[in-house]
Design an enzyme around this catalytic site. Structure first.
Site, PDB file in Angstrom:
ATOM      1  N   LYS A  22      33.802  44.847  47.689  1.00  0.00           N
ATOM      2  CA  LYS A  22      33.385  45.425  46.422  1.00  0.00           C
ATOM      3  C   LYS A  22      33.235  44.345  45.358  1.00  0.00           C
ATOM      4  O   LYS A  22      32.252  44.315  44.602  1.00  0.00           O
ATOM      5  CB  LYS A  22      34.418  46.455  45.948  1.00  0.00           C
ATOM      6  CG  LYS A  22      34.049  47.106  44.608  1.00  0.00           C
ATOM      7  CD  LYS A  22      35.192  47.895  44.025  1.00  0.00           C
ATOM      8  CE  LYS A  22      36.130  46.976  43.260  1.00  0.00           C
ATOM      9  NZ  LYS A  22      36.473  47.442  41.918  1.00  0.00           N
ATOM     10  N   ASN A  23      34.203  43.435  45.288  1.00  0.00           N
ATOM     11  CA  ASN A  23      34.196  42.416  44.241  1.00  0.00           C
ATOM     12  C   ASN A  23      33.099  41.378  44.425  1.00  0.00           C
ATOM     13  O   ASN A  23      32.827  40.593  43.517  1.00  0.00           O
ATOM     14  CB  ASN A  23      35.558  41.731  44.171  1.00  0.00           C
ATOM     15  CG  ASN A  23      36.637  42.646  43.616  1.00  0.00           C
ATOM     16  OD1 ASN A  23      36.341  43.683  43.019  1.00  0.00           O
ATOM     17  ND2 ASN A  23      37.888  42.282  43.830  1.00  0.00           N
ATOM     18  N   ARG A 102      34.361  48.273  34.365  1.00  0.00           N
ATOM     19  CA  ARG A 102      34.337  47.031  33.622  1.00  0.00           C
ATOM     20  C   ARG A 102      33.235  46.072  34.081  1.00  0.00           C
ATOM     21  O   ARG A 102      32.590  45.417  33.272  1.00  0.00           O
ATOM     22  CB  ARG A 102      35.699  46.342  33.738  1.00  0.00           C
ATOM     23  CG  ARG A 102      35.773  45.046  32.957  1.00  0.00           C
ATOM     24  CD  ARG A 102      37.147  44.424  32.970  1.00  0.00           C
ATOM     25  NE  ARG A 102      37.143  43.212  32.171  1.00  0.00           N
ATOM     26  CZ  ARG A 102      37.254  43.186  30.855  1.00  0.00           C
ATOM     27  NH1 ARG A 102      37.374  44.310  30.193  1.00  0.00           N
ATOM     28  NH2 ARG A 102      37.230  42.057  30.182  1.00  0.00           N
ATOM     29  N   CYS A 126      39.983  49.902  34.964  1.00  0.00           N
ATOM     30  CA  CYS A 126      41.412  50.182  35.129  1.00  0.00           C
ATOM     31  C   CYS A 126      42.202  49.710  33.920  1.00  0.00           C
ATOM     32  O   CYS A 126      41.951  48.639  33.368  1.00  0.00           O
ATOM     33  CB  CYS A 126      41.955  49.484  36.377  1.00  0.00           C
ATOM     34  SG  CYS A 126      41.449  50.230  37.928  1.00  0.00           S
ATOM     35  N   ARG A 131      42.381  42.234  29.092  1.00  0.00           N
ATOM     36  CA  ARG A 131      41.197  41.605  29.674  1.00  0.00           C
ATOM     37  C   ARG A 131      40.053  41.494  28.661  1.00  0.00           C
ATOM     38  O   ARG A 131      38.998  42.094  28.823  1.00  0.00           O
ATOM     39  CB  ARG A 131      40.742  42.376  30.924  1.00  0.00           C
ATOM     40  CG  ARG A 131      41.810  42.426  31.999  1.00  0.00           C
ATOM     41  CD  ARG A 131      41.252  42.812  33.344  1.00  0.00           C
ATOM     42  NE  ARG A 131      40.896  44.216  33.411  1.00  0.00           N
ATOM     43  CZ  ARG A 131      40.395  44.803  34.496  1.00  0.00           C
ATOM     44  NH1 ARG A 131      40.200  44.093  35.575  1.00  0.00           N
ATOM     45  NH2 ARG A 131      40.106  46.083  34.509  1.00  0.00           N
ATOM     46  N   VAL A 133      36.855  40.239  26.321  1.00  0.00           N
ATOM     47  CA  VAL A 133      35.564  39.677  26.713  1.00  0.00           C
ATOM     48  C   VAL A 133      35.302  38.338  26.036  1.00  0.00           C
ATOM     49  O   VAL A 133      34.206  37.788  26.177  1.00  0.00           O
ATOM     50  CB  VAL A 133      34.420  40.661  26.376  1.00  0.00           C
ATOM     51  CG1 VAL A 133      34.583  41.956  27.156  1.00  0.00           C
ATOM     52  CG2 VAL A 133      34.351  40.926  24.872  1.00  0.00           C
ATOM     53  N   SER A 174      38.755  32.898  34.842  1.00  0.00           N
ATOM     54  CA  SER A 174      38.234  34.261  34.783  1.00  0.00           C
ATOM     55  C   SER A 174      37.140  34.425  35.823  1.00  0.00           C
ATOM     56  O   SER A 174      36.102  33.749  35.754  1.00  0.00           O
ATOM     57  CB  SER A 174      37.674  34.584  33.392  1.00  0.00           C
ATOM     58  OG  SER A 174      36.962  35.807  33.415  1.00  0.00           O
ATOM     59  N   VAL A 175      37.372  35.311  36.790  1.00  0.00           N
ATOM     60  CA  VAL A 175      36.373  35.544  37.829  1.00  0.00           C
ATOM     61  C   VAL A 175      35.108  36.150  37.223  1.00  0.00           C
ATOM     62  O   VAL A 175      33.994  35.683  37.460  1.00  0.00           O
ATOM     63  CB  VAL A 175      36.936  36.458  38.930  1.00  0.00           C
ATOM     64  CG1 VAL A 175      35.855  36.791  39.958  1.00  0.00           C
ATOM     65  CG2 VAL A 175      38.127  35.812  39.617  1.00  0.00           C
ATOM     66  N   ASP A 317      45.274  41.535  43.166  1.00  0.00           N
ATOM     67  CA  ASP A 317      44.772  42.800  43.715  1.00  0.00           C
ATOM     68  C   ASP A 317      45.536  43.252  44.964  1.00  0.00           C
ATOM     69  O   ASP A 317      45.264  44.331  45.486  1.00  0.00           O
ATOM     70  CB  ASP A 317      43.284  42.690  44.042  1.00  0.00           C
ATOM     71  CG  ASP A 317      42.408  42.857  42.810  1.00  0.00           C
ATOM     72  OD1 ASP A 317      42.945  43.184  41.746  1.00  0.00           O
ATOM     73  OD2 ASP A 317      41.187  42.663  42.926  1.00  0.00           O
ATOM     74  N   ILE A 339      48.782  37.436  36.238  1.00  0.00           N
ATOM     75  CA  ILE A 339      47.373  37.615  35.885  1.00  0.00           C
ATOM     76  C   ILE A 339      47.190  38.689  34.820  1.00  0.00           C
ATOM     77  O   ILE A 339      46.542  38.468  33.794  1.00  0.00           O
ATOM     78  CB  ILE A 339      46.542  37.965  37.135  1.00  0.00           C
ATOM     79  CG1 ILE A 339      46.799  36.939  38.250  1.00  0.00           C
ATOM     80  CG2 ILE A 339      45.059  38.023  36.778  1.00  0.00           C
ATOM     81  CD1 ILE A 339      46.406  35.532  37.910  1.00  0.00           C
ATOM     82  N   ARG A 409      37.040  54.299  44.312  1.00  0.00           N
ATOM     83  CA  ARG A 409      36.362  53.188  43.643  1.00  0.00           C
ATOM     84  C   ARG A 409      36.348  51.933  44.501  1.00  0.00           C
ATOM     85  O   ARG A 409      35.455  51.088  44.345  1.00  0.00           O
ATOM     86  CB  ARG A 409      37.036  52.872  42.304  1.00  0.00           C
ATOM     87  CG  ARG A 409      36.825  53.912  41.218  1.00  0.00           C
ATOM     88  CD  ARG A 409      37.433  53.438  39.905  1.00  0.00           C
ATOM     89  NE  ARG A 409      36.990  52.088  39.608  1.00  0.00           N
ATOM     90  CZ  ARG A 409      37.804  51.098  39.219  1.00  0.00           C
ATOM     91  NH1 ARG A 409      39.093  51.311  39.073  1.00  0.00           N
ATOM     92  NH2 ARG A 409      37.320  49.903  38.978  1.00  0.00           N
TER      93      ARG A 409
END
Length: 430
Positions: A22-23, A102, A126, A131, A133, A174-175, A317, A339, A409
């Site tokens: 998914k990511n 997000r 979530c 988090r 921007v 930040s991914v 995760d 994190i 999700r």
């Protein structure tokens, strides 16, 4: 509203096909905005987040064609999706769409790069931390973009002539921001250097796809990424890499319930640190021609301390899932979350099953118990929800997990995959 019922006590034996990540799929889908040609993605998982992003991309003018097939009982249900954005018809990503996920905020990068403007709602997702921007906006400003926040929206414009190459060092890894800046820089005029970039496999997967589309990206997977801007990108075909979080989750489920399961279509290199922790907990994890084999038969679960860190460290995760595993260990373990500041919401729900967990700031102390007992529990976010499933697999009696839309999700066909290996898991609708 759907619920998941798990009757604990069964070992897991068989094959679990690992879906596309998914990511990785989400930023790859968003990359379709960068070209007027067709981007074809293989191994796209069927998830609520993917469906939501399809709606968002459609709002911008992306035409979508989906092909899917299931050839055997052991083959993952994967889809090949063709994305074509001949023209960007709308540069606004509205609140009612973006607030639900997000990652949909990430369209800001490709929209700026391709058409020079974007109006994107501040994101949702979530509730596991603030988090902000800021990293996204600062990175894009380093490419010459102008930013204004007004009425819950980010209004972004590129300078006349488009984005320009720049040098930017992320103050923290930040991914998401690395994804966005990398996509935006592909069409910038000049060379962009990103320092302290995220190193996750999903970053390298996106770079591989963008390069197939004609981008010039080097260093993805390291902390320094260099992008030489090009005038345009073309279509390509790319296969989404296996989901390392799903891999780790099912490996922990086997370690919890016992048994012998092959995780098909995945790679150990995607999550070495987490697999090491699973091995220390008492399971055997070995590579096979088809993926990974996870075995735990008769041995107790050993306590292991972990600290979540950016890749290649232990993934945040997988923190909730590993905590569920540690509730049945033979001693005391500690998990430190570095994190996200609010990612222990599953603790109270695990306690309802009989877990003994205490919190001190960002550290959880887990005192292993000899047994858990089924109870009604509430999923609070995506990863927390599956931790309750893992706990339920080893609990006495029935565990009912509510709010399973969180599960939908990020986990494709979870009940089917576990049931096929001997678990008693079913979805119950009101």
């Amino acid at each position: 509203m759907d619920r998941i019922r798990i009757r604990g006590g069964n070992k897991l034996n068989g094959v679990i096909p690992i879906s596309g990540a998914k990511n990785a799929a989400l930023p790859l889908m968003i990359a379709s905005l960068l070209t007027s040609d067709t981007l074809t993605l293989e191994n796209v998982p069927h998830l609520a987040d993917v469906e939501q992003l399809l709606r968002i991309l459609g709002n911008h003018g992306v035409d979508v064609a989906v092909n899917g097939r299931r050839e055997s009982q052991t083959e993952s249900y994967s889809r090949t999706i063709h994305f074509t954005c001949r023209t960007v018809v709308d540069t606004t990503a509205p609140y009612d769409l973006v607030s639900k996920m997000r990652a949909s905020f990430w369209v800001i990068g490709p929209l700026l790069a391709r058409v020079g403007q974007a109006r994107v709602s501040l994101p949702g997702g979530c509730a596991i931390g603030t988090r902000p921007v800021d990293l996204f906006l600062d990175g894009l400003q380093a490419l010459g973009a102008n930013m204004e926040i007004d009425g819950g929206y980010v209004n972004a414009t590129a300078p006349t002539g488009g984005l320009v190459g720049g040098h930017y060092t992320f103050p923290k890894v930040s991914v998401g921001a690395t994804h966005v800046m990398m996509m935006a820089a592909t069409l910038a005029d000049g060379t962009t250097v990103i320092e302290n970039a995220a190193r996750e496999p999903e970053i390298a997967d996106l770079a591989k796809c963008l390069n197939a589309m004609g981008a010039k990206i080097s260093g993805a997977g390291t902390s320094t990424i260099t992008i030489e801007g090009v005038t345009s990108l073309h279509g390509a075909r790319h296969r989404v890499l296996p989901d390392r979080i799903e891999t780790g989750t099912y490996a922990m489920a086997v370690a919890m319930a016992g048994g012998d399961v092959t995780l098909e279509g995945t790679e150990a290199a995607l999550l070495d640190n987490a697999l090491d922790a699973i091995r220390m907990a008492g399971a055997t994890v070995s590579e096979t021609e088809s993926g990974l084999r996870v075995v735990r038969n008769g041995n107790g679960i050993q306590p292991v301390d972990v600290v979540t860190e950016p890749f290649p460290g232990f993934p945040t995760d997988l923190q909730a899932q590993f905590m569920a595993l540690m509730t049945r260990s033979s001693g005391v373990s500690h998990i430190t979350e570095t994190i996200f500041e609010n990612r222990f919401m599953h603790v109270q729900e695990l306690a309802r099953l009989g877990a003994r967990i205490s919190l001190s700031g960002q550290m959880a102390r887990i005192e292993g118990v000899s047994g858990l007992k089924g109870a009604p529990v509430m999923a609070t976010d995506l990863r927390a929800s599956v931790s309750l499933v893992i706990a339920g697999l080893a609990a006495e009696g029935d565990t009912i997990v509510n709010r399973v839309y969180h599960l939908d999700r990020g986990f494709e066909r979870l009940e089917e995959k576990l049931t096929r290996c001997g678990a008693e898991v079913e979805r119950v609708s009101d």
